[in-house]
Design an enzyme around this catalytic site. Structure first.
Site, PDB file in Angstrom:
ATOM      1  N   TRP A  88      57.234  52.266  26.952  1.00 57.71           N
ATOM      2  CA  TRP A  88      57.253  50.794  27.018  1.00 57.71           C
ATOM      3  C   TRP A  88      56.229  50.144  26.091  1.00 57.71           C
ATOM      4  O   TRP A  88      55.088  50.596  26.011  1.00 57.71           O
ATOM      5  CB  TRP A  88      56.955  50.376  28.453  1.00 57.71           C
ATOM      6  N   ASN A  94      54.838  46.032  25.275  1.00 56.93           N
ATOM      7  CA  ASN A  94      55.028  44.578  25.344  1.00 56.93           C
ATOM      8  C   ASN A  94      54.014  43.867  24.451  1.00 56.93           C
ATOM      9  O   ASN A  94      54.011  44.146  23.240  1.00 56.93           O
ATOM     10  CB  ASN A  94      55.172  44.030  26.772  1.00 56.93           C
ATOM     11  N   ASP A  95      53.195  43.007  24.939  1.00 51.59           N
ATOM     12  CA  ASP A  95      52.444  42.066  24.088  1.00 51.59           C
ATOM     13  C   ASP A  95      51.640  42.708  22.945  1.00 51.59           C
ATOM     14  O   ASP A  95      51.002  43.743  23.144  1.00 51.59           O
ATOM     15  CB  ASP A  95      51.407  41.309  24.919  1.00 51.59           C
ATOM     16  N   GLN A 115      50.411  46.393  24.457  1.00 54.93           N
ATOM     17  CA  GLN A 115      50.587  46.809  25.843  1.00 54.93           C
ATOM     18  C   GLN A 115      51.564  47.985  25.860  1.00 54.93           C
ATOM     19  O   GLN A 115      52.700  47.870  25.374  1.00 54.93           O
ATOM     20  CB  GLN A 115      51.129  45.632  26.666  1.00 54.93           C
ATOM     21  N   SER A 128      46.568  42.081  28.707  1.00 54.45           N
ATOM     22  CA  SER A 128      46.384  41.562  27.341  1.00 54.45           C
ATOM     23  C   SER A 128      44.996  41.021  27.031  1.00 54.45           C
ATOM     24  O   SER A 128      44.285  40.539  27.908  1.00 54.45           O
ATOM     25  CB  SER A 128      47.431  40.485  27.064  1.00 54.45           C
ATOM     26  N   ASP A 162      44.612  36.787  30.206  1.00 50.73           N
ATOM     27  CA  ASP A 162      44.841  36.699  28.757  1.00 50.73           C
ATOM     28  C   ASP A 162      43.786  35.792  28.113  1.00 50.73           C
ATOM     29  O   ASP A 162      43.376  34.809  28.714  1.00 50.73           O
ATOM     30  CB  ASP A 162      46.256  36.227  28.417  1.00 50.73           C
ATOM     31  N   GLU A 213      50.728  32.065  29.831  1.00 55.46           N
ATOM     32  CA  GLU A 213      50.258  33.386  29.444  1.00 55.46           C
ATOM     33  C   GLU A 213      49.856  33.353  27.972  1.00 55.46           C
ATOM     34  O   GLU A 213      50.367  32.570  27.177  1.00 55.46           O
ATOM     35  CB  GLU A 213      51.365  34.423  29.640  1.00 55.46           C
TER      36      GLU A 213
HETATM   37  N1  DQQ Z   1      51.868  40.657  29.717  1.00 54.14           N
HETATM   38  C1  DQQ Z   1      50.581  41.170  30.044  1.00 54.14           C
HETATM   39  C2  DQQ Z   1      49.822  40.055  30.587  1.00 54.14           C
HETATM   40  C3  DQQ Z   1      50.481  38.876  29.979  1.00 54.14           C
HETATM   41  C4  DQQ Z   1      51.917  39.264  29.980  1.00 54.14           C
HETATM   42  C5  DQQ Z   1      50.690  42.348  30.940  1.00 54.14           C
HETATM   43  C6  DQQ Z   1      52.759  38.563  28.982  1.00 54.14           C
HETATM   44  O1  DQQ Z   1      48.440  40.137  30.332  1.00 54.14           O
HETATM   45  O2  DQQ Z   1      50.186  37.754  30.715  1.00 54.14           O
HETATM   46  O3  DQQ Z   1      51.324  43.407  30.275  1.00 54.14           O
HETATM   47  O4  DQQ Z   1      53.877  39.308  28.608  1.00 54.14           O
END
Ligand code: DQQ
Length: 505
Positions: free
Chosen positions: A42, A44-45, A61, A105, A164, A227
């Site tokens: 996985w 993400n950010d 992430q 994040s 964040d 976020e």
């Molecule tokens: N993803 C993170 C957070 C953020 C969110 C967690 C946004 O810190 O707020 O993986 O996609």
């Protein structure tokens, strides 16, 4: 640093079926080849995006255990050119204490030569600010024993979440905004100040939104929590970017233009950052050593959960894009370096467009297209991508980019994915937004990378995911009304990874 908890302690302690997951991910027909993706599992950010001693760093992430959001750590890659990425060791991972449930994040700052991460540690279901300091090569990170460095959200405020970070130095002191919200009111960015990145004073809300200002269904709904807040100056404007969130629903990135003075941000306009909504989520930006403001965003998946599990990976990082202020709004373009991946150039003959034509000699699912068009008022341009055409000429699958010119300065960019895939489980929602079209002149840049699609129409971006099931690769052009193709160029794009990559570099 002996008194610091080693962030990387225990890494690689237990064997994992790494090769299988990486091989599974690599074999997926929908996996992009010139966008950054995690080795498998996985992503993400984007986090900690920066240029450090000339080298670009992209943290993200990451969950190497599988294509789902869990036990989130910070993956890390570096690059000398923003195109080719070298996998670095995982930078941060959860350990007993304030980030036991995830290293969420955050950002990288230069603390007088010491690379320093400010991130959200998750523990007991809530996130709080934590700090880790790095070795000079940014490969080893040590968490501060005093984490979390802020022990609770601002007193007396009922917040839906608090996480964040955007951190910068101003007048000799550190400042940061943290994404949050005020329950019953709207999303918020809270402002803090510190002399040392460890002891923080709450200065008050930089800005509080109004969740009732738009309908929750609207593409510019502010959400109830913000976020990934990002504050920067662009041209004549101060810009506050945030990702609108509501009770676990990641909606879309928006930005305020306005003026940041003292301890507050006076908003002027609220604008959509990318017309793909959640397909360009949680963006983070930095200024590189050439003074360019460069932004990355997370392209979420748009296929069903079982398909994601079967693929062994999830999440694409956008191409790095430059952002600049143009007439009070942000304008975007991929960094020029991306052009180094172009191969097999084809130049299109300038002409008037009419009924549907299949482009001769240009096809594929790993492409860069650049078109200069001129539309008469009332005209519409249509670009079909990844098209599979039946023997009778009818469309089996096709992803359609449309630009219509309403006249004056205004036009509309639309992505129609209703025939993108025969798979009924993929996201096919219509995406669209306004584009400036002075004199009907349109510069259209389209980057197709298997399931990742980035479109820039006169600087307005629309990012999305598509999952054609028939491997169609034809490109079709057509027009209604008068549309002239002034210049057209197409390239196949080279891939950026040589396999196999390591799940835990
Ligand atoms: N993803 C993170 C957070 C953020 C969110 C967690 C946004 O810190 O707020 O993986 O996609």
């Amino acid at each position: 640093m002996t008194d610091l908890i080693q962030a990387n302690a225990g890494r690689n302690a237990s064997p994992q079926p790494q090769d299988e997951l990486v091989a599974l991910a690599e074999a997926d027909r929908h996996r992009p080849r010139f966008h950054f993706v995690s080795p498998a599992g996985w992503l993400n950010d984007p986090n900690g995006v920066a240029q450090w001693n000339g080298t670009y760093h992209l943290f993200y992430q990451y969950n190497p255990e599988g294509p789902f959001h869990g036990n989130i750590m910070w993956g890390h890659a570096s690059s000398t050119n923003l195109v080719d990425w070298h996998d670095e060791p995982v930078a941060l991972e959860p350990s007993a204490g304030p980030d036991a449930e995830g290293c969420w994040s955050g950002v990288l700052v230069d603390d007088d030569g010491v690379p320093t991460l400010i991130y959200s540690g998750r523990h007991d279901g809530v996130e709080l600010p934590c700090v880790a300091v790095g070795s000079p090569n940014l490969r080893t990170w040590s968490k501060l024993p005093e984490n979390p460095v802020i022990s609770a959200p601002p007193p007396g405020v009922d917040v839906p979440a608090f996480r964040d970070h955007c951190v910068w130095k101003q007048d000799g002191k550190w400042r940061q905004v943290i994404g949050s919200g005020v329950s019953g009111q709207g999303g918020a960015a809270f402002l803090y100040e510190s002399a040392d990145l460890r002891n923080w004073t709450y200065l008050g809300p930089l800005l509080v939104g109004n969740a009732a200002a738009q309908e929750p269904e609207a593409s510019d709904w502010q959400g109830t929590m913000w976020e990934c807040v990002d504050l920067f100056r662009s041209g004549t404007r101060d810009i506050l970017v945030f990702s609108a969130w509501h009770e676990g629903d990641t909606r879309h990135p928006l930005y305020w233009t306005g003026t940041y003075t003292g301890d507050t941000f006076s908003p002027y306009s609220l604008l959509r950052l990318d017309y793909g909504g959640r397909f360009f989520y949680a963006p983070q930006s930095f200024e590189d050593q050439a003074g360019r403001r460069i932004m990355f965003g997370w392209l979420q998946e748009g296929r069903g959960e079982s398909a994601v599990r079967a693929a062994g990976w999830s999440g694409v990082m956008s191409l790095p894009r430059i952002t600049e202020e143009v007439q009070g709004e942000l304008s975007f373009a991929p960094v020029a370096e991306i052009a180094s991946l172009r191969r097999d150039h084809r130049s299109l003959t300038p002409r008037s467009l009419g009924t549907t034509e299949i482009l001769d000699g240009v096809a594929g699912n790993q492409l860069d297209l650049e078109l200069d068009l001129e539309l008469e008022p009332g005209a519409g341009f249509r670009l079909g991508l990844l098209a599979a055409v039946n023997s009778d000429g009818s469309t089996a699958e096709e992803t359609v980019v449309e630009v219509g010119y309403d006249g004056d300065e205004a036009g509309t960019l639309r992505l129609d994915r209703s025939t993108s895939s025969l798979d009924p489980d993929v996201d096919a929602e219509d995406k669209s937004g306004p584009v400036p079209l002075a004199g009907g002149k349109l510069h259209l840049r389209v980057l197709v990378d298997h399931s990742a699609l980035e479109i820039f129409a006169n600087g307005k971006p629309l990012t999305a995911r598509v999952y054609p099931s028939l491997d169609g690769d034809a490109i079709r052009l057509s027009a209604t009304g008068t549309v002239r193709l002034r210049k057209g160029d197409a390239w196949r794009m080279a891939g950026i990874f040589s396999n196999p990559r390591k799940l835990r570099p």
